[in-house]
Design an enzyme around this catalytic site. Structure first.
Site, mmCIF file in Angstrom:
data_model
loop_
_atom_site.group_PDB
_atom_site.id
_atom_site.type_symbol
_atom_site.label_atom_id
_atom_site.label_comp_id
_atom_site.label_asym_id
_atom_site.label_seq_id
_atom_site.Cartn_x
_atom_site.Cartn_y
_atom_site.Cartn_z
ATOM 1 N N TRP A 153 0.822 -1.213 0.000
ATOM 2 C CA TRP A 153 0.000 0.000 0.000
ATOM 3 C C TRP A 153 0.859 1.267 0.000
ATOM 4 O O TRP A 153 0.336 2.376 -0.134
ATOM 5 C CB TRP A 153 -0.941 0.016 1.212
ATOM 6 C CG TRP A 153 -1.986 -1.067 1.203
ATOM 7 C CD1 TRP A 153 -2.164 -2.053 0.266
ATOM 8 C CD2 TRP A 153 -3.016 -1.281 2.189
ATOM 9 N NE1 TRP A 153 -3.228 -2.855 0.601
ATOM 10 C CE2 TRP A 153 -3.759 -2.411 1.769
ATOM 11 C CE3 TRP A 153 -3.375 -0.648 3.377
ATOM 12 C CZ2 TRP A 153 -4.844 -2.912 2.510
ATOM 13 C CZ3 TRP A 153 -4.451 -1.133 4.113
ATOM 14 C CH2 TRP A 153 -5.183 -2.244 3.686
ATOM 15 N N LYS A 154 2.155 1.097 0.195
ATOM 16 C CA LYS A 154 3.093 2.244 0.252
ATOM 17 C C LYS A 154 2.582 3.302 1.246
ATOM 18 O O LYS A 154 1.928 2.953 2.220
ATOM 19 C CB LYS A 154 3.323 2.816 -1.144
ATOM 20 C CG LYS A 154 3.753 1.746 -2.150
ATOM 21 C CD LYS A 154 4.342 2.322 -3.395
ATOM 22 C CE LYS A 154 4.576 1.208 -4.405
ATOM 23 N NZ LYS A 154 5.302 1.657 -5.572
ATOM 24 N N GLU A 192 11.301 -6.854 -9.319
ATOM 25 C CA GLU A 192 10.587 -5.633 -9.678
ATOM 26 C C GLU A 192 11.483 -4.752 -10.532
ATOM 27 O O GLU A 192 12.298 -3.986 -9.998
ATOM 28 C CB GLU A 192 10.194 -4.868 -8.413
ATOM 29 C CG GLU A 192 9.300 -5.649 -7.469
ATOM 30 C CD GLU A 192 8.427 -4.720 -6.635
ATOM 31 O OE1 GLU A 192 7.225 -4.902 -6.666
ATOM 32 O OE2 GLU A 192 8.964 -3.809 -5.990
ATOM 33 N N GLY A 233 5.091 1.605 -10.936
ATOM 34 C CA GLY A 233 4.272 2.811 -10.922
ATOM 35 C C GLY A 233 4.272 3.571 -12.234
ATOM 36 O O GLY A 233 3.812 4.712 -12.295
ATOM 37 N N SER A 243 3.694 -2.528 -12.116
ATOM 38 C CA SER A 243 2.468 -2.239 -12.868
ATOM 39 C C SER A 243 1.650 -3.487 -13.176
ATOM 40 O O SER A 243 1.057 -3.592 -14.252
ATOM 41 C CB SER A 243 2.788 -1.468 -14.144
ATOM 42 O OG SER A 243 3.396 -0.228 -13.812
ATOM 43 N N GLY A 268 1.543 -2.692 -6.277
ATOM 44 C CA GLY A 268 1.472 -1.372 -5.666
ATOM 45 C C GLY A 268 0.134 -0.720 -5.972
ATOM 46 O O GLY A 268 -0.876 -0.992 -5.319
ATOM 47 N N GLY A 269 0.110 0.115 -7.009
ATOM 48 C CA GLY A 269 -1.084 0.900 -7.345
ATOM 49 C C GLY A 269 -2.378 0.100 -7.366
ATOM 50 O O GLY A 269 -3.384 0.517 -6.774
#
Ligand code: PEP
Length: 251
Positions: free
Chosen positions: A9-10, A170, A176, A214, A235-236
């Site tokens: 979730w950063k 990654e 991102g 991504s 992530g996003g």
């Protein structure tokens, strides 16, 4: 081996947003119970929201939560840092280490990552060790060289004695940015990582190697179908229950 779908979730969201997100994930899993038969789910919220996520997950032993970073130090005068002991006490099972954002913005070295991973293993928690090349390095044909070197430097020496570690490949240029490694390139690197692991662990086929960069519902199925891709670090797309769970479904 079940695939692992992990959400990073950063530094996003306040308490009520974190509570709403984990509640939406739980509700989504109630509606699609078969997901947990095949996939393990992990979320890594910001440190301050770990307690809320833990609370929400009581009674869901198949869902895991963890942290995005940790100090390698045991305790003491390290202002602002959080120890492995504290994360363990907070119920975390996993800790991401060596994320490219930590390497880039906090100058973390492979040796720092190895020290953190070692401290995590000592508490029987699972480190998710991140590696990945920059665009420049890929374009120079050095992707494997760089990732191989990061692996050698970031894996703690006592790794042989431990059951579980996770590697996350990654590529920095894919994080991102909306750009994703092709399934072919990702699989190629994952196979290379598994080969490298053979020198460090008893059975490299048992180490989960996640792809991150991504990953989204539209590309997850193709990536996750690859032989050496054992899950995703997301992530996003992990910030919305719907996209996170459709990636889990694809797995
Ligand atoms: C990440 O930072 O771990 C990541 C993979 O981010 P994104 O999915 O947003 O590229």
């Amino acid at each position: 081996m079940k695939k692992l779908i992990a959400g990073n979730w950063k530094m996003n969201g306040n308490k009520s947003q974190a509570r709403a997100l984990i509640a939406d994930i739980i509700n989504g899993l109630h509606e699609n119970q078969s997901i947990l038969d095949k996939v393990e789910i992990l979320v890594c919220p910001p440190m301050l929201h770990i307690g809320d996520v833990r609370h929400a997950l009581f009674g869901f032993p198949d869902m895991h939560f963890g942290a995005q970073d940790v100090s390698a130090q045991e305790s003491g005068a390290y202002t602002g840092d959080i120890s492995v002991e504290m994360l363990n006490d907070a119920g975390c099972g996993y800790v991401i280490v060596g994320h490219s954002e930590r390497r880039q913005y906090h100058d973390e070295t492979d040796a720092d990552v190895a020290a953190k991973a070692s401290a995590i293993l000592a508490k029987d928690m699972v480190p998710i060790i991140c590696v990945g090349e920059t665009l420049e390095e890929r374009e120079a044909g050095k992707a494997k060289e760089v990732v191989g070197e990061q692996m050698r430097g970031s894996l703690p020496s006592e790794i042989k004695d431990f059951q579980e570690i996770v590697i996350a490949y990654e590529p920095v240029w894919a994080i991102g940015t909306g750009k994703t490694a092709s399934a072919q390139d990702a699989e190629d690197m994952h196979a290379f990582i598994r080969g490298t692991l053979k020198a460090y662990v008893q059975d490299a086929s048992k180490v989960r190697i996640l792809y991150g960069g991504s990953m989204k519902p539209e590309n997850a199925e193709e990536l996750l179908a690859c032989k050496n891709i054992d899950g995703g670090l997301i992530g996003g797309a992990s910030l919305k229950a719907e996209s996170f769970l459709s990636i889990a479904k694809a797995a």
